[in-house]
Design a protein around this motif. Structure first.
Motif, PDB file in Angstrom:
ATOM      1  N   LEU A 102       0.828  -1.206   0.000  1.00  0.00           N
ATOM      2  CA  LEU A 102       0.000   0.000   0.000  1.00  0.00           C
ATOM      3  C   LEU A 102       0.862   1.255   0.000  1.00  0.00           C
ATOM      4  O   LEU A 102       0.606   2.204  -0.765  1.00  0.00           O
ATOM      5  N   ILE A 103       1.888   1.268   0.825  1.00  0.00           N
ATOM      6  CA  ILE A 103       2.785   2.435   0.877  1.00  0.00           C
ATOM      7  C   ILE A 103       3.514   2.606  -0.450  1.00  0.00           C
ATOM      8  O   ILE A 103       3.660   3.732  -0.950  1.00  0.00           O
ATOM      9  N   GLU A 104       3.960   1.500  -1.036  1.00  0.00           N
ATOM     10  CA  GLU A 104       4.676   1.589  -2.312  1.00  0.00           C
ATOM     11  C   GLU A 104       3.771   2.088  -3.438  1.00  0.00           C
ATOM     12  O   GLU A 104       4.214   2.838  -4.313  1.00  0.00           O
ATOM     13  N   LEU A 105       2.516   1.693  -3.430  1.00  0.00           N
ATOM     14  CA  LEU A 105       1.588   2.189  -4.440  1.00  0.00           C
ATOM     15  C   LEU A 105       1.377   3.693  -4.296  1.00  0.00           C
ATOM     16  O   LEU A 105       1.278   4.419  -5.293  1.00  0.00           O
ATOM     17  N   LEU A 106       1.314   4.175  -3.066  1.00  0.00           N
ATOM     18  CA  LEU A 106       1.120   5.606  -2.836  1.00  0.00           C
ATOM     19  C   LEU A 106       2.368   6.407  -3.197  1.00  0.00           C
ATOM     20  O   LEU A 106       2.278   7.505  -3.741  1.00  0.00           O
ATOM     21  N   ARG A 107       3.533   5.838  -2.908  1.00  0.00           N
ATOM     22  CA  ARG A 107       4.797   6.532  -3.209  1.00  0.00           C
ATOM     23  C   ARG A 107       5.187   6.427  -4.674  1.00  0.00           C
ATOM     24  O   ARG A 107       5.928   7.261  -5.187  1.00  0.00           O
ATOM     25  N   GLY A 108       4.719   5.389  -5.324  1.00  0.00           N
ATOM     26  CA  GLY A 108       5.093   5.167  -6.715  1.00  0.00           C
ATOM     27  C   GLY A 108       6.472   4.576  -6.872  1.00  0.00           C
ATOM     28  O   GLY A 108       7.025   4.544  -7.975  1.00  0.00           O
ATOM     29  N   GLN A 109       7.040   4.083  -5.806  1.00  0.00           N
ATOM     30  CA  GLN A 109       8.356   3.447  -5.844  1.00  0.00           C
ATOM     31  C   GLN A 109       8.497   2.483  -4.672  1.00  0.00           C
ATOM     32  O   GLN A 109       7.746   2.557  -3.698  1.00  0.00           O
TER      33      GLN A 109
END
Length: 310
Positions: A102-109
């Motif tokens: 979830l965090i990676e999807l929000l950060r885009g990386q």
């Protein structure tokens, strides 16, 4: 005055604290806000993951501020309940919530530290399970646990250690890409089964050397929660096989479209007047090469071609 029911005994009394209630509430709010932001950006997120995360936060509040905390002095076996919840139940819930993705999807990386050198060693298949069992066994058989019986700080550190070591086991197993590429769903299922065996060690040692009631509670929780963990890895395994089959079918259909062959690699010609399927015409010429899209499908598949081609 009537005696409290069993349900009431599980829900009361409580010993609320800033940390015991604050952390689970903050975790629930942060997750809900993150999901709302993701959906606002058009990023889908499964409802079942949200539900599991919220239930996990509620269980964390119950563990750290509910009866397991309030009744420690009255019922010593509540220590085993708290440790078992922290080491097995809560890490499983957090892993199923998949906050890393979830965090990676929000950060885009990607999160670098989650795939760094240290993380790869700690979360290597089987290593985390063994380390978790060793650390937890040491903690409950040393002066650390004796101090935790009367002092809040050692107790909080013990629960935190149990949670972190449990999370290093559950998170890579139930995530998509935190393990090496060779750790297939079948390997993850095997690791989950082995983890269930390792989880029994702290509970058994606690029963024999510390307190049989606390150890029994720890053992029961650790072994019972191993069932849904293995079930989750089996579900992942089934879904991975289904996805792989769809990808193979799509690739073969695309090759058929390029070569002009009917989709599905059928070996039967269309029905003729008799209404019975007729065998394909026997080839009298040299068998075309796989590169031309002819022959058995596994000779066309690049993953298997080198194994069977002379």
């Amino acid at each position: 005055m009537s005696e409290p029911s069993r349900v009431d005994a599980l829900l009361s009394p409580w010993a609320p604290s800033v940390v015991g209630l604050g952390l689970p509430v903050l975790a629930a709010i942060a997750y809900a806000v993150s999901v709302a932001i993701a959906r606002g950006r058009g990023i889908p997120w499964p409802v079942w993951r949200v539900a599991i995360w919220m239930v996990t936060c509620a269980l964390a509040a119950w563990t750290f501020a509910g009866p397991p905390q309030a009744l420690r002095d009255v019922n010593p076996w509540m220590d085993g309940v708290s440790i078992g919840m922290s080491a097995a139940v809560l890490p499983l819930g957090v892993a199923l919530g998949d906050p890393v993705k979830l965090i990676e999807l929000l950060r885009g990386q990607r999160i670098r530290w989650a795939r760094g050198r240290i993380a790869r060693v700690v979360m290597f298949p089987g290593v985390a399970s063994l380390v978790s069992a060793i650390v937890l066994t040491y903690a409950i058989t040393s002066q650390w646990y004796q101090a935790a019986l009367t002092e809040p700080l050692p107790w909080a550190l013990l629960l935190l250690t149990a949670f972190v070591t449990g999370l290093t086991v559950n998170l890579p197993i139930l995530s998509d890409d935190l393990m090496p590429e060779w750790a297939t769903p079948a390997v993850k299922t095997l690791v989950a089964f082995a983890d269930g065996l390792f989880d029994a060690i702290p509970g058994l040692v606690m029963m024999l050397l510390v307190n049989k009631y606390s150890g029994g509670a720890l053992l029961a929780i650790a072994e019972v929660i191993g069932i849904p963990m293995i079930a989750a890895t089996v579900v992942i395994w089934v879904r991975a096989d289904a996805q792989e089959q769809r990808e193979i079918d799509a690739e073969l259909d695309a090759r058929d479209a390029v070569t002009g062959r009917p989709a599905g690699h059928g070996s039967m010609e269309p029905e003729i007047e008799t209404g019975r399927p007729q065998p394909a015409t026997t080839r009298t010429t040299t068998e075309p090469s796989p590169a031309e899209g002819q022959g058995l499908w596994w000779l066309d598949d690049p993953r298997f071609a080198d194994r069977f081609r002379d």
